[in-house]
Design an enzyme around this catalytic site. Structure first.
Site: not given
Length: 249
Positions: A131, A145-149, A178
């Protein structure tokens, strides 16, 4: 007489909606047989048919991952597009929130690459969905979420090296804004947390994009098809931005 060429086959996770669904449909249009995977069986119903089979499973479960890996033997492509998001103030994220997001978004992708990469046909390809949030920290409400991405980018680079001799190419794509159901949820929940309105936040996000708009899931699927196809045969270990210019590094 030469035997007919075996049809190419792809595994697409998160195929029930959003980018994953668009990828499954694009691959079907390209003549690829698809195994569409999602945790929600109902969302897969419309895909089940000619050249497309479906599997419902929770990819954070090791048993489910083993089942999928067995079904993937001899496939050509793997697209890891499943994922969940946790939208909270960065100061309210719990250990349980963190572990769940990492289990679904990062841990599962590591082990799917580990188990499926070696059983893909030589010359195949993997695309992992990261992402733009792996490179930007402006929306702190999605920090887990950002860390996982961001973890997905490291996973991609490691498996690009590990599978290169087969050769299996492994790349990541970093979508920006998106038009998907997840994006709609982000807008609604972030606006509530910031006590703002959805239209204002959406307008500000679009204004930050040099091309001035969101992309469709179909457009993103086209970029993913490029990364799977022979057109990108000399690309591996890359994190390709698909952000309308929002991220350019």
């Amino acid at each position: 007489m030469d035997s007919p060429a075996r049809p190419r086959r792809a595994i697409v996770t998160g195929a029930g909606s959003g980018i994953g669904r668009a990828v499954a449909l694009r691959l079907l249009r390209e003549g690829i047989e698809v195994l569409a995977v999602d945790i929600d069986a109902a969302r897969l119903a419309e895909l089940d048919g000619k050249n497309c089979s479906t599997m419902s499973c929770d990819l954070s479960d090791p048993v489910a991952r083993k089942k999928l890996a067995d079904a993937a033997i001899g496939a050509d492509y793997l697209v890891n597009s499943h994922g969940i998001i946790c939208i909270k103030s960065i100061f309210d994220v719990t250990v349980e929130d963190w572990r769940r997001v990492q289990a679904v978004n990062a841990e599962s992708i590591f082990f799917l690459c580990q188990q499926i990469g070696p059983v893909l046909r030589a010359g195949g390809a993997i695309v992992n969905l990261s992402s733009s949030s792996s490179k930007l920290a402006t929306t702190t409400e999605v920090a887990a979420y950002a860390a996982s991405k961001t973890t997905i980018l490291s996973i991609t680079r490691s498996f690009a090296y590990a599978l290169a001799k087969r050769p299996i190419r492994v790349n990541a794509i970093c979508p920006g804004i998106i038009e998907t159901p997840m994006q709609a949820s982000v807008l609604a929940e972030v606006s509530a947390l910031r006590q703002s309105d959805v239209a204002s936040i959406e307008a500000a996000r679009h204004a930050a994009v040099p091309l001035g708009r969101a992309a469709t899931a179909d457009e993103c699927a086209g970029a993913i098809w490029f990364l799977l196809s022979d057109e990108s045969a000399y690309m591996t270990g890359q994190a390709v931005n698909f952000t309308g210019g929002l991220v350019n590094w």
